[in-house]
Write a protein that holds these residues in place. Structure first.
Motif, mmCIF file in Angstrom:
data_model
loop_
_atom_site.group_PDB
_atom_site.id
_atom_site.type_symbol
_atom_site.label_atom_id
_atom_site.label_comp_id
_atom_site.label_asym_id
_atom_site.label_seq_id
_atom_site.Cartn_x
_atom_site.Cartn_y
_atom_site.Cartn_z
ATOM 1 N N ASP A 101 0.835 -1.204 0.000
ATOM 2 C CA ASP A 101 0.000 0.000 0.000
ATOM 3 C C ASP A 101 0.871 1.256 0.000
ATOM 4 N N SER A 102 1.953 1.222 0.758
ATOM 5 C CA SER A 102 2.872 2.365 0.803
ATOM 6 C C SER A 102 3.518 2.590 -0.561
ATOM 7 N N TYR A 103 3.965 1.520 -1.189
ATOM 8 C CA TYR A 103 4.526 1.651 -2.535
ATOM 9 C C TYR A 103 3.474 2.185 -3.506
ATOM 10 N N TYR A 104 2.253 1.711 -3.377
ATOM 11 C CA TYR A 104 1.185 2.171 -4.267
ATOM 12 C C TYR A 104 1.045 3.694 -4.178
ATOM 13 N N TYR A 105 0.985 4.243 -2.965
ATOM 14 C CA TYR A 105 0.807 5.692 -2.831
ATOM 15 C C TYR A 105 2.051 6.471 -3.222
ATOM 16 N N LYS A 106 3.219 5.868 -3.089
ATOM 17 C CA LYS A 106 4.420 6.530 -3.620
ATOM 18 C C LYS A 106 4.332 6.563 -5.142
ATOM 19 N N GLY A 107 3.856 5.474 -5.743
ATOM 20 C CA GLY A 107 3.641 5.449 -7.187
ATOM 21 C C GLY A 107 2.638 6.499 -7.620
ATOM 22 N N GLU A 108 1.620 6.715 -6.809
ATOM 23 C CA GLU A 108 0.620 7.744 -7.110
ATOM 24 C C GLU A 108 1.258 9.139 -7.166
ATOM 25 N N LEU A 109 2.229 9.373 -6.308
ATOM 26 C CA LEU A 109 2.918 10.675 -6.327
ATOM 27 C C LEU A 109 3.678 10.856 -7.643
ATOM 28 N N TYR A 110 4.355 9.803 -8.089
ATOM 29 C CA TYR A 110 5.051 9.885 -9.381
ATOM 30 C C TYR A 110 4.063 10.009 -10.532
ATOM 31 N N PHE A 111 2.948 9.302 -10.432
ATOM 32 C CA PHE A 111 1.918 9.391 -11.467
ATOM 33 C C PHE A 111 1.412 10.826 -11.577
ATOM 34 N N GLN A 112 1.180 11.460 -10.443
ATOM 35 C CA GLN A 112 0.695 12.842 -10.423
ATOM 36 C C GLN A 112 1.673 13.783 -11.115
ATOM 37 N N HIS A 113 2.967 13.500 -10.988
ATOM 38 C CA HIS A 113 3.995 14.333 -11.620
ATOM 39 C C HIS A 113 4.334 13.861 -13.036
ATOM 40 N N GLU A 114 3.560 12.899 -13.529
ATOM 41 C CA GLU A 114 3.724 12.362 -14.880
ATOM 42 C C GLU A 114 5.119 11.799 -15.134
ATOM 43 N N ASP A 115 5.716 11.259 -14.082
ATOM 44 C CA ASP A 115 6.990 10.559 -14.216
ATOM 45 C C ASP A 115 6.642 9.087 -14.388
ATOM 46 N N TRP A 116 6.305 8.714 -15.639
ATOM 47 C CA TRP A 116 5.766 7.385 -15.925
ATOM 48 C C TRP A 116 6.746 6.267 -15.578
ATOM 49 N N THR A 117 8.009 6.475 -15.855
ATOM 50 C CA THR A 117 9.002 5.437 -15.597
ATOM 51 C C THR A 117 9.094 5.127 -14.114
#
Length: 172
Positions: A101-117
């Motif tokens: 779950d923690s990794y998921y929300y960290k991924g959400e932060l990158y998604f928000q910044h459009e850092d797809w990789t």
């Protein structure tokens, strides 16, 4: 008299809160988030002082819930330090579900910044951890997020063809 009227609600708030937040209050916030009462959860958790959590497990849980509440209410944190602290704790303790779950929300932060990789990298870490749990909802939201990144980044595109009456994907 005006000074007393101003201080009275403040004193009532301080004494009425029952002191420092506990695991019970955090579990109630988690229930609000699960019930999609996101604004209520965010308003409550935002009133807590992160420094008030002396217990490491409660602080990690707070960090995860704060990041979760911030993401689902579009109050994305400027820094990923809270979620990084939660990730570190859950790695050490072996809590696969909360780590995923923690990794998921960290991924959400990158998604928000459009850092797809970076978003995909982090979502894949979440997926690895989630596969070791029985939490179907957690797995679903991670897979959905991976699909969302692929769609946004152009790695997966599909179109409906009337002639063949089927979806054609870009990788066919």
């Amino acid at each position: 008299m005006k000074r007393i009227a101003w201080w009275l609600p403040l004193v009532a708030l301080v004494f009425g809160c029952g002191g420092l937040p506990t695991s019970k209050e955090l579990a109630e916030i988690d229930q609000l988030l699960a019930a999609e009462k996101n604004d209520s959860a965010y308003q409550i958790i935002s009133t807590y002082d992160p420094a008030s959590f002396k217990n490491e497990s409660e602080r990690a849980y707070y960090n995860l819930l704060m990041t979760h509440a911030a993401c689902v209410t579009y109050h994305f944190p400027a820094s990923d330090s809270l979620i990084n602290e939660a990730i570190g704790y859950y790695k050490r303790t072996g809590d696969k579900e909360r780590l995923a779950d923690s990794y998921y929300y960290k991924g959400e932060l990158y998604f928000q910044h459009e850092d797809w990789t970076k978003a995909i990298e982090i979502y894949k870490l979440a997926e690895e951890q989630a596969e070791q749990t029985d939490n179907i909802w957690l797995k679903y939201k991670i897979y959905d997020a991976i699909g969302g990144v692929n769609q946004q980044s152009g790695n997966y595109q599909c179109v409906w063809t009337m002639e063949e009456r089927r979806w054609i994907t870009s990788y066919e």
